[in-house]
Motif scaffolding. Structure first.
Motif, mmCIF file in Angstrom:
data_model
loop_
_atom_site.group_PDB
_atom_site.id
_atom_site.type_symbol
_atom_site.label_atom_id
_atom_site.label_comp_id
_atom_site.label_asym_id
_atom_site.label_seq_id
_atom_site.Cartn_x
_atom_site.Cartn_y
_atom_site.Cartn_z
ATOM 1 N N GLN A 736 49.678 19.869 46.114
ATOM 2 C CA GLN A 736 50.004 18.652 45.398
ATOM 3 C C GLN A 736 49.789 18.739 43.894
ATOM 4 O O GLN A 736 49.979 17.755 43.190
ATOM 5 C CB GLN A 736 49.182 17.474 45.942
ATOM 6 C CG GLN A 736 49.579 17.037 47.342
ATOM 7 C CD GLN A 736 48.876 15.759 47.765
ATOM 8 O OE1 GLN A 736 47.773 15.471 47.314
ATOM 9 N NE2 GLN A 736 49.514 14.994 48.633
ATOM 10 N N GLY A 737 49.391 19.883 43.370
ATOM 11 C CA GLY A 737 49.186 19.938 41.934
ATOM 12 C C GLY A 737 48.324 21.093 41.505
ATOM 13 O O GLY A 737 48.299 22.157 42.140
ATOM 14 N N SER A 738 47.576 20.871 40.421
ATOM 15 C CA SER A 738 46.751 21.943 39.865
ATOM 16 C C SER A 738 45.444 21.387 39.334
ATOM 17 O O SER A 738 45.373 20.248 38.865
ATOM 18 C CB SER A 738 47.497 22.666 38.734
ATOM 19 O OG SER A 738 47.746 21.777 37.656
ATOM 20 N N ASN A 739 44.400 22.214 39.417
ATOM 21 C CA ASN A 739 43.103 21.909 38.842
ATOM 22 C C ASN A 739 42.971 22.635 37.508
ATOM 23 O O ASN A 739 43.698 23.586 37.226
ATOM 24 C CB ASN A 739 41.989 22.318 39.803
ATOM 25 C CG ASN A 739 41.999 21.472 41.061
ATOM 26 O OD1 ASN A 739 42.233 20.263 40.997
ATOM 27 N ND2 ASN A 739 41.766 22.101 42.210
ATOM 28 N N PRO A 740 42.026 22.242 36.654
ATOM 29 C CA PRO A 740 42.000 22.754 35.276
ATOM 30 C C PRO A 740 41.799 24.255 35.170
ATOM 31 O O PRO A 740 41.115 24.876 35.979
ATOM 32 C CB PRO A 740 40.823 22.000 34.643
ATOM 33 C CG PRO A 740 40.639 20.786 35.475
ATOM 34 C CD PRO A 740 41.005 21.199 36.872
ATOM 35 N N SER A 741 42.399 24.821 34.106
ATOM 36 C CA SER A 741 42.086 26.183 33.706
ATOM 37 C C SER A 741 40.786 26.155 32.900
ATOM 38 O O SER A 741 40.283 25.094 32.539
ATOM 39 C CB SER A 741 43.222 26.768 32.865
ATOM 40 O OG SER A 741 43.418 25.984 31.702
ATOM 41 N N PHE A 742 40.264 27.361 32.614
ATOM 42 C CA PHE A 742 38.959 27.412 31.948
ATOM 43 C C PHE A 742 38.872 28.673 31.103
ATOM 44 O O PHE A 742 39.312 29.742 31.519
ATOM 45 C CB PHE A 742 37.830 27.396 32.985
ATOM 46 C CG PHE A 742 36.454 27.495 32.389
ATOM 47 C CD1 PHE A 742 35.834 26.373 31.882
ATOM 48 C CD2 PHE A 742 35.783 28.704 32.329
ATOM 49 C CE1 PHE A 742 34.571 26.447 31.326
ATOM 50 C CE2 PHE A 742 34.521 28.794 31.777
ATOM 51 C CZ PHE A 742 33.908 27.648 31.275
ATOM 52 N N SER A 743 38.301 28.543 29.900
ATOM 53 C CA SER A 743 38.048 29.705 29.047
ATOM 54 C C SER A 743 36.780 29.467 28.243
ATOM 55 O O SER A 743 36.378 28.316 28.006
ATOM 56 C CB SER A 743 39.225 29.955 28.098
ATOM 57 O OG SER A 743 39.379 28.869 27.199
ATOM 58 N N ILE A 744 36.143 30.552 27.820
ATOM 59 C CA ILE A 744 34.917 30.431 27.041
ATOM 60 C C ILE A 744 34.736 31.712 26.223
ATOM 61 O O ILE A 744 35.134 32.807 26.647
ATOM 62 C CB ILE A 744 33.698 30.182 27.955
ATOM 63 C CG1 ILE A 744 32.453 29.869 27.131
ATOM 64 C CG2 ILE A 744 33.452 31.354 28.882
ATOM 65 C CD1 ILE A 744 31.260 29.426 27.968
ATOM 66 N N PHE A 745 34.149 31.564 25.035
ATOM 67 C CA PHE A 745 33.903 32.695 24.143
ATOM 68 C C PHE A 745 32.489 32.581 23.596
ATOM 69 O O PHE A 745 32.021 31.480 23.268
ATOM 70 C CB PHE A 745 34.914 32.693 22.991
ATOM 71 C CG PHE A 745 34.573 33.660 21.883
ATOM 72 C CD1 PHE A 745 34.771 35.034 22.054
ATOM 73 C CD2 PHE A 745 34.048 33.213 20.675
ATOM 74 C CE1 PHE A 745 34.445 35.925 21.047
ATOM 75 C CE2 PHE A 745 33.721 34.100 19.659
ATOM 76 C CZ PHE A 745 33.929 35.456 19.851
ATOM 77 N N GLY A 746 31.780 33.710 23.492
ATOM 78 C CA GLY A 746 30.408 33.680 22.997
ATOM 79 C C GLY A 746 30.025 34.966 22.287
ATOM 80 O O GLY A 746 30.600 36.029 22.545
ATOM 81 N N VAL A 747 29.032 34.883 21.387
ATOM 82 C CA VAL A 747 28.504 36.039 20.671
ATOM 83 C C VAL A 747 26.985 35.916 20.611
ATOM 84 O O VAL A 747 26.431 34.812 20.702
ATOM 85 C CB VAL A 747 29.076 36.148 19.239
ATOM 86 C CG1 VAL A 747 30.560 36.426 19.271
ATOM 87 C CG2 VAL A 747 28.787 34.872 18.451
ATOM 88 N N GLY A 748 26.305 37.046 20.464
ATOM 89 C CA GLY A 748 24.850 37.019 20.371
ATOM 90 C C GLY A 748 24.311 38.283 19.722
ATOM 91 O O GLY A 748 24.941 39.349 19.770
ATOM 92 N N VAL A 749 23.136 38.156 19.110
ATOM 93 C CA VAL A 749 22.449 39.283 18.490
ATOM 94 C C VAL A 749 20.974 39.192 18.875
ATOM 95 O O VAL A 749 20.388 38.102 18.872
ATOM 96 C CB VAL A 749 22.590 39.272 16.949
ATOM 97 C CG1 VAL A 749 21.806 40.441 16.345
ATOM 98 C CG2 VAL A 749 24.049 39.353 16.539
#
Length: 840
Positions: A736-749
């Motif tokens: 019946q449809g679609s659920n959300p897509s998802f993305s994420i970006f991160g950095v660390g030191v």
């Protein structure tokens, strides 16, 4: 309780058998030391963090072991006189065996001096990546993600860590999936938790990332695992070090989105081991933006109606988890271990929305109203385990007896206030979940070619949920409303038995073949004052074969073909026939006639190890019968004599789905200081609905869904380490449809100091955007709905850690198994949950 008494009797019998099976006789009490220095034969540099294992001559299991220090030195203390062998292992190097290594009562110390090891063509059977600090391990039956090596995970929670595990995806609501399938069983230290049966996504958000040692992903479980979880098993291993003397660590993080802390301490002396761990997590209040558009056409202009809503939702979360465990080795053959894990968490949502209704056939009916919802959600409980392991004199022969009691309680309270159209409402929900498990496992190595494993299991679940609904009285008071209140009792009992045979053949072939049978008995008792609900029963038996064929093509290449069968049991809310009208225009109802979902998967995998690089490829076909999906249907509801449009959602076995997929994981070191790793999994979705469900299907194409991950880490001079990562998951489809897509970006030191015992770091998640947008759509022949949700994801944080103690392991008698409940459909609530808001 009779099952409990039977188990206690068996347990007492096992303890009294100590005299028969234990180690007899005395012997010399003098102990000595074996020492040496490990050097790279080519560079002539000392090899730090190299594993040195001590075995009895001819033995297959290590007695004890240590890691070399930064100068390559190792010392094995408290060694009794005897004949031994040393096995020295390091990533990318063939294992080196030194035999015999002899100590006597007259000469208890053996100084081996310098031991040279050199790189070679032969790789380890279990391939590690990233040299001295492997982040990913590819094993024959699983992929292991060593979270403690991931500096960008520090300061987050279990959900943040899972987002970076190969083949695993986590959506905005914390729902976990493997290869896009949410029918996953999540374990903690190889055992289920009563808290996760109440609300998995909420519990994951309360576990500090600093408390996680590693995460194991099993995509093709053998018959020794519970049959539940069509996608596979995720096992979260927490930091419970097994070291000599006293050791421990403290760590934590402070950030703009969330804060956490974690501390553990461990004590090991002779045959006694003790450990304790406590961790907490708290988020700052976060405000999300919500919007929804609904259009009810009914293919008739005379009934065309639409409504749109816009609002905000403010939530803050907190959680704390503590574990204490104790183990004692009576002798080399008998071990007893117990542990208790306590958890407590909650979140308090506060939402506001404005809704506009448009009646195209009569614009005089157009109206608008506001709603405000205040809620309080809490969950907590404990998991108590008692495990007994008996090792026979035959090497590798072992009997494990385990029991577990999981108790959890979830409380959901909310009050919704409307400006017009709807009456105010209040709901108090209390759910209690008790789960008792008894398990026995036996392992017998018949010969070098054959190993037999067999066992039995009994899981008893007793769940109750009380939903008290209240309506306005006078002023701000509410009175109990029996018409919308309900009581629900749910009992489930599972009996299971399995046998697994492992054949180790010539020319690099090995076979893992198994069979399992499970009987499930369900009894549900829904009670309602106005709805005519009858108790329901289900009883079904499932046969689960499994087969894995593996061929070692060369020292660095392995190919594997596997077949597995899995089921997804509908439980609790999926079966509850009570119509939940707390959100009058978005009602839900369970289906007592729902059958389990059955999936069968055939997978072909290839793995190669080239120096410090790893490549893992797989292709698979998955057939799912009795596919379970939630279907939304338009309904008319009457509010003060005026018809309102709404939906009712229930779960159905809609048909079958045949999916083809492929996955890739790779890790390379283009230069010495840089490690790049990535994974992608893609698969098709094209279900074939049966019967009347064909008319509900609006998504008829073949859709390719995927999840991907990419990261890079750099080891810099002076103890600095830097890393960045990105995650991308496609939208998930239904008929019946679609659920959300998802993305994420991160950095660390991170900066390490004090010989790597302490560190301090900074990290940033989504530094370039304040909000992440999540869109979903539902479409039926007569009803369309689109929803948008903007969540504040950007965060900056500071993390720290400090560890103390001795880096050696000296207690090899810890039991390997224990309780491992790999069943029940994830995403289902162990106790009846509450809606996120009131009617619209």
């Amino acid at each position: 309780m009779k099952h409990f008494y039977i188990f206690i009797a068996l347990f007492c019998f096992a303890l009294t058998a100590n005299a028969q099976f234990g180690v007899g006789g005395g012997g010399p009490t003098t102990t000595g030391r074996i020492s040496g220095t490990v050097i790279d034969s080519i560079t002539k540099k000392p090899m730090d963090y190299t594993t040195v294992g001590l075995y009895r001559s001819g033995g297959k299991s290590p007695i004890t072991g240590v890691l070399t220090d930064d100068k390559g030195n190792f010392k094995l203390d408290n060694v009794k006189p005897g004949n031994y062998k040393l096995v020295i292992s390091f990533i990318g190097y063939p294992s080196k065996t030194i035999e015999p290594v002899v100590t006597t009562a007259s000469k208890p110390d053996n100084k081996l001096g310098t031991v040279f090891i050199s790189p070679g063509a032969k790789a380890l059977k279990e391939v590690n990546v990233v040299g001295q600090a492997p982040l990913i391990e590819n094993r024959i039956d699983k992929i292991v993600y060593n979270a403690e090596k991931d500096l960008t995970a520090a300061g987050g929670n279990a959900t943040d860590v899972l987002q970076k595990v190969p083949m695993v995806a986590v959506d905005l609501n914390g729902n976990v999936s493997i290869r896009g399938d949410q029918n996953v069983r999540v374990l903690i230290n190889g055992k289920p938790s009563g808290a996760t049966s109440a609300s998995l996504s909420d519990v994951l958000k309360t576990i500090p990332a600093d408390q996680i040692k590693s995460i194991e992903v099993v995509t093709s479980p053998s018959a020794k695992y519970d049959a539940e979880g069509s996608a596979g098993i995720i096992n979260i291993i927490t930091k419970q070090k097994n070291v000599s003397g006293i050791s421990g660590s403290v760590s934590g993080g402070i950030g703009t989105r969330q804060n956490n802390g974690n501390a553990n301490i461990n004590y090991n002396h002779n045959r006694l081991s003790l450990s304790a761990n406590v961790g907490g997590n708290m988020t700052w209040p976060q405000t999300s933006l919500t919007s929804s558009d609904q259009d009810f056409n009914y293919n008739d202009p005379a009934t065309h109606f639409s409504q749109s809503s816009n609002g905000t939702s403010r939530v803050k979360r907190h959680g704390i988890i503590g574990t204490a465990s104790a183990g004692y080795d009576f002798n080399a053959f008998n071990n007893l271990r117990t542990s208790i894990r306590l958890n407590q968490g909650g979140f308090d949502p506060n939402s506001h929305s404005t809704t506009t209704q448009t009646y195209y056939y009569d614009r005089t009916l157009d109206t608008a109203y506001t709603s405000n919802t205040l809620g309080h959600n809490s969950f907590g409980g404990f998991d108590w385990n008692l495990d007994y392991t008996h090792k026979f004199k035959k090497e590798g022969e072992e009997l494990d007896l385990s029991t577990q009691w999981s108790h959890s309680k979830i409380v959901t309270d909310y009050t919704s206030v409307f400006s017009s159209v709807f009456d105010n409402q209040k709901n108090n929900i209390n759910g209690i979940n008790n789960e008792y498990t008894f398990q026995a496992d036996y392992t017998l190595p018949v010969s070098k070619l054959l190993k037999i494993e067999a066992g039995g299991k009994n899981i008893i679940r007793r769940i109750s949920s009380t939903s008290d609904y209240f309506v306005p009285s006078t002023g701000d008071d509410f009175v109990f409303d029996p018409n919308n209140s309900n009581l629900y009792k749910y009992n489930q009992t599972v009996f299971a038995g399995y046998t697994v045979l492992t054949f180790t053949l010539k020319k690099g072939y090995s076979i893992l073949a198994g069979a399992r049978v499970e009987n499930t008995d369900i009894h549900g008792e829904p009670t309602s004052a106005v709805q005519s609900l009858q108790p329901f029963d289900q009883n079904y038996t499932t046969y689960i074969p499994s087969l894995t064929l593996q061929k070692q093509l060369s020292a660095t290449q392995t190919i594997k073909l596997s077949y597995s069968k899995r089921i997804t049991r509908p439980s609790l809310q999926f079966l509850n026939p009570f119509v939940n009208k707390s959100n009058i225009t978005a009602q839900t109802v369970g289906n007592p006639a729902l059958s389990p979902e059955v999936s069968q998967t055939v997978e072909l995998g290839y793995n190669t190890f080239i120096k410090s690089s790893v490549i893992n490829l797989s292709a698979y076909y998955k057939h799912t019968g009795g596919l379970i999906e939630g279907l939304a249907t338009p309904i008319k509801v009457s509010v003060d004599g005026v018809d309102q449009d709404g939906t009712i959602t229930t779960f159905r076995n809609i048909g079958v789905n045949n999916s083809f997929g492929a996955s890739f994981f790779g890790s390379i070191n283009p230069i010495k200081i840089l490690t790049i790793r990535g994974s992608i999994n893609a698969y098709t979705y094209k279900p074939t609905p049966s019967g009347s469900f064909q008319g509900q299907q609006t998504q008829t194409n073949t859709y390719v869904q995927y999840n991907a991950f990419l990261s890079a880490s750099v080891t810099l001079p002076s103890g600095f380490i830097a890393e960045s990562f990105a995650v991308q998951n496609s939208a998930r489809r239904t008929i019946q449809g679609s659920n959300p897509s998802f993305s994420i970006f991160g950095v660390g030191v991170k900066k390490q100091f004090m010989e790597k015992r302490a560190s301090i770091g900074i990290n940033a998640i989504e530094p370039f955007s304040t909000y992440k947008n999540f869109n979903s759509n539902i479409k039926t022949p007569t009803f369309n709905q689109s929803s948008k949700f903007a969540f504040p994801f950007r965060s900056f944080g500071v993390t720290f850690s400090y560890s103390f103690g001795k880096l050696s392991f000296s207690n090899p008698q810890q039991p390997k198994k224990g309780i491992n409940n790999d069943d029940l459909k994830q995403g289902d609530q162990g106790a009846q949950g509450a809606p996120t808001g009131g009617g619209r």
